[in-house]
Write an enzyme that holds these catalytic residues in place. Sequence first.
Site, short mmCIF file in Angstrom:
data_model
loop_
_atom_site.label_atom_id
_atom_site.label_comp_id
_atom_site.label_asym_id
_atom_site.label_seq_id
_atom_site.Cartn_x
_atom_site.Cartn_y
_atom_site.Cartn_z
N ASP A 119 29.12 22.22 31.75
CA ASP A 119 28.66 22.79 30.47
C ASP A 119 29.83 23.55 29.83
O ASP A 119 30.38 24.47 30.45
CB ASP A 119 27.49 23.75 30.76
CG ASP A 119 26.95 24.41 29.49
OD1 ASP A 119 27.59 24.28 28.43
OD2 ASP A 119 25.90 25.07 29.59
N GLU A 175 56.66 33.41 39.72
CA GLU A 175 56.24 32.78 40.97
C GLU A 175 56.33 31.27 40.81
O GLU A 175 55.73 30.51 41.56
CB GLU A 175 54.84 33.24 41.38
CG GLU A 175 53.79 33.11 40.30
CD GLU A 175 52.46 33.67 40.74
OE1 GLU A 175 51.90 33.17 41.70
OE2 GLU A 175 51.98 34.63 40.08
N CYS A 224 51.54 37.80 40.31
CA CYS A 224 51.51 38.19 38.88
C CYS A 224 52.01 39.61 38.63
O CYS A 224 52.05 40.05 37.49
CB CYS A 224 50.10 38.06 38.33
SG CYS A 224 49.48 36.40 38.43
N THR A 227 41.56 27.76 34.78
CA THR A 227 42.33 29.01 34.67
C THR A 227 43.84 28.75 34.77
O THR A 227 44.60 29.63 35.14
CB THR A 227 41.89 30.04 35.73
OG1 THR A 227 42.18 29.54 37.04
CG2 THR A 227 40.41 30.34 35.65
N SER A 249 39.35 36.57 45.42
CA SER A 249 40.40 37.07 44.51
C SER A 249 39.78 37.92 43.40
O SER A 249 40.33 38.96 43.02
CB SER A 249 41.24 35.93 43.94
OG SER A 249 40.52 35.19 42.97
N HIS A 279 45.74 42.52 33.43
CA HIS A 279 46.25 41.21 33.85
C HIS A 279 45.10 40.23 33.60
O HIS A 279 43.95 40.51 33.98
CB HIS A 279 46.64 41.22 35.33
CG HIS A 279 46.78 39.83 35.88
ND1 HIS A 279 47.62 38.90 35.30
CD2 HIS A 279 46.17 39.19 36.91
CE1 HIS A 279 47.53 37.76 35.96
NE2 HIS A 279 46.64 37.91 36.95
N LYS A 294 35.29 41.97 33.60
CA LYS A 294 34.54 42.30 34.82
C LYS A 294 35.04 43.60 35.43
O LYS A 294 34.27 44.37 35.99
CB LYS A 294 34.69 41.18 35.86
CG LYS A 294 33.92 39.93 35.55
CD LYS A 294 34.00 39.05 36.78
CE LYS A 294 33.73 37.60 36.46
NZ LYS A 294 33.47 36.84 37.66
N ASN A 297 46.22 31.37 31.93
CA ASN A 297 46.95 32.27 32.81
C ASN A 297 48.44 31.95 32.76
O ASN A 297 48.84 30.80 32.95
CB ASN A 297 46.43 32.12 34.26
CG ASN A 297 46.87 33.29 35.15
OD1 ASN A 297 47.62 34.16 34.73
ND2 ASN A 297 46.38 33.29 36.38
N SER A 301 48.32 38.87 43.17
CA SER A 301 47.64 38.50 44.42
C SER A 301 48.53 38.68 45.63
O SER A 301 49.75 38.59 45.56
CB SER A 301 47.18 37.04 44.35
OG SER A 301 46.05 36.94 43.54
P1 HMG Z 1 33.91 28.67 39.72
O1 HMG Z 1 33.50 29.03 41.10
O2 HMG Z 1 33.92 27.23 39.36
O3 HMG Z 1 33.05 29.37 38.64
O4 HMG Z 1 35.37 29.22 39.45
P2 HMG Z 1 31.70 30.23 38.79
O5 HMG Z 1 30.63 29.36 39.30
O6 HMG Z 1 31.96 31.52 39.49
O7 HMG Z 1 31.44 30.49 37.25
C1 HMG Z 1 32.34 31.27 36.52
C2 HMG Z 1 31.52 32.11 35.56
O8 HMG Z 1 30.92 31.22 34.58
C3 HMG Z 1 30.36 32.84 36.21
O9 HMG Z 1 30.24 34.09 35.56
C4 HMG Z 1 29.14 31.98 35.87
O10 HMG Z 1 27.92 32.70 35.84
C5 HMG Z 1 29.53 31.53 34.48
P3 HMG Z 1 30.38 35.46 36.40
O11 HMG Z 1 29.31 35.47 37.38
O12 HMG Z 1 31.73 35.35 37.11
O13 HMG Z 1 30.32 36.53 35.39
N1 HMG Z 1 28.84 30.30 34.03
C6 HMG Z 1 28.38 30.13 32.79
N2 HMG Z 1 28.38 30.93 31.71
C7 HMG Z 1 27.82 30.46 30.55
N3 HMG Z 1 27.23 29.23 30.45
C8 HMG Z 1 27.20 28.40 31.52
C9 HMG Z 1 27.79 28.84 32.75
N4 HMG Z 1 27.94 28.28 33.98
C10 HMG Z 1 28.58 29.20 34.75
N5 HMG Z 1 26.63 27.20 31.41
C11 HMG Z 1 36.98 30.99 39.55
C12 HMG Z 1 35.72 30.48 38.89
C13 HMG Z 1 37.54 32.14 38.75
C14 HMG Z 1 36.66 31.45 40.98
C15 HMG Z 1 38.03 29.83 39.61
O14 HMG Z 1 38.35 29.41 38.32
C16 HMG Z 1 39.30 30.20 40.32
O15 HMG Z 1 39.40 30.14 41.54
N6 HMG Z 1 40.37 30.60 39.55
C17 HMG Z 1 41.66 31.01 40.12
C18 HMG Z 1 41.63 32.37 40.75
C19 HMG Z 1 41.58 33.51 39.75
O16 HMG Z 1 41.88 33.35 38.60
N7 HMG Z 1 41.28 34.72 40.26
C20 HMG Z 1 41.29 35.91 39.44
C21 HMG Z 1 41.59 37.17 40.22
S1 HMG Z 1 43.08 37.00 41.18
C22 HMG Z 1 44.37 37.16 40.00
O17 HMG Z 1 44.14 37.56 38.91
C23 HMG Z 1 45.75 36.77 40.45
C24 HMG Z 1 46.23 35.43 39.88
O18 HMG Z 1 46.56 35.56 38.52
C25 HMG Z 1 47.42 34.93 40.70
C26 HMG Z 1 48.63 35.83 40.86
O19 HMG Z 1 48.54 37.04 41.04
O20 HMG Z 1 49.73 35.25 40.89
C27 HMG Z 1 45.18 34.36 39.99
#
Ligand code: HMG
Length: 390
Positions: A29, A79, A111, A152, A201, A233, A242, A275, A308
């Site tokens: 969706d 990175e 990051c 992302t 994460s 970030h 969040k 990102n 991270s």
């Molecule tokens: P996921 O598991 O596919 O997604 O991946 P989800 O099921 O958790 O859904 C995401 C959100 O969409 C949820 O909202 C759902 O409810 C919502 P939340 O509960 O989180 O508020 N959702 C909807 N909303 C509206 N209409 C809909 C619908 N369906 C679902 N129909 C995840 C999400 C972020 C885990 C994944 O993309 C991922 O692994 N990303 C990479 C990791 C990341 O970005 N982590 C962030 C923190 S770590 C960080 O910032 C460091 C980093 O930048 C690296 C570094 O430091 O170098 C990553």
Amino acid sequence: MNIGIDKIGFFAPPYYVDMTKLAEARGVDPDKFTIGIGQDEMALAPVTQDAVTLAANAALQIIDEEDKEKIDLVLFGTESGIDHSKSAAVYVHNLLGLNPYARSVELKQACYSATAGIQMAKGHIALNPDSKVLVIGADIARYGLGTPGEATQGAGAVAMVISKDPKLLLLENDSTYFTNDIMDFWRPLYSENAYVDGKFSNEQYILFFNKVWEKYKERTGRTLADFAALCFHTPYTKMGWKALRTILEEGTEEVQEKLKANYQTSIRYNRRVGNIYTGSLYLSLLSLLEENDTIQAGEKIGLYSYGSGAVGEFFTGILQPDYKKYLHINRHEELFRSREEVSVEKYEEIFQNTLPSDGASIELESDNDPSPIYLSGIQDHKRIYVNRIR
Ligand code: HMG
């Protein structure tokens, strides 16, 4: 001495993917990507753009002849490094034609490293008040096609000149920081794509934020009411929100409304880029500075950096008089306007078109990359860069 961000430049590669179309192609969706994750577009780097070219293209926008003479330290947070030994900063130093009597170093802590660069730059300026430091965060975020992290991804760079008497943001000296050895996101030396424990994460990002925010309040006695805006970030734009909402109730209704509105302004550019790892916090700051109509000189901005692995830091800055005058708003509007949207099919093709990993030489097609600085190929294990405008 007043030390801070004197100039800030941004660069994104010439292609992007529409997140609604990506969602449709993945059978998801579209609201999940645009609301749940909070991304509208994802910047896409062709094979002719790497961390070095993204960084050099961002810095090119802000460096003048005086900067070229005065910059005697280049700190490059990334990175997406291209070499285990030689730093990406040395390539950038050359591509920009900087004063040879300079130090050039690459920094790594996911990051977080551009923030480390900024804090180190402050120390350098304190000891050498007439010099300037170029701090850059540049990255290509890759998780892989069809993975949960795919929505992302992104690519781009932010370059900043740190100096005394800065024109944009004076950096204060009361930051709080926190380190803990965790495996929430990492990229082993053999892998093009990042490994990530997505939910973990997210939790750690918020936990680290709460730790440094609490420590900051304890140390300074300040509260949410002291801030015009908080920038985060931004791995995806829902993430900062969040974290912000965990502390919003500490403020009055009026403070909450102001911080919510300014958070939305601070993520406008990130929504269109994705990102960019090390540069993401500073892209958010740039978005806030360029897109807001309400924040006045003298007001305080809070910045939360997270890398991270993991390191988190909360630090603050004071907006300087006439800061709007020293931004490049038209240039960034033009940058967004001139990007080309590619289909999901084309994105997958570009994504999979990577450089040889077996040491072979290659000459790259540059016609599809209008960027001022690009990678033209690899010869005898050496990357060959071209600066079209030098
Ligand atoms: P996921 O598991 O596919 O997604 O991946 P989800 O099921 O958790 O859904 C995401 C959100 O969409 C949820 O909202 C759902 O409810 C919502 P939340 O509960 O989180 O508020 N959702 C909807 N909303 C509206 N209409 C809909 C619908 N369906 C679902 N129909 C995840 C999400 C972020 C885990 C994944 O993309 C991922 O692994 N990303 C990479 C990791 C990341 O970005 N982590 C962030 C923190 S770590 C960080 O910032 C460091 C980093 O930048 C690296 C570094 O430091 O170098 C990553």
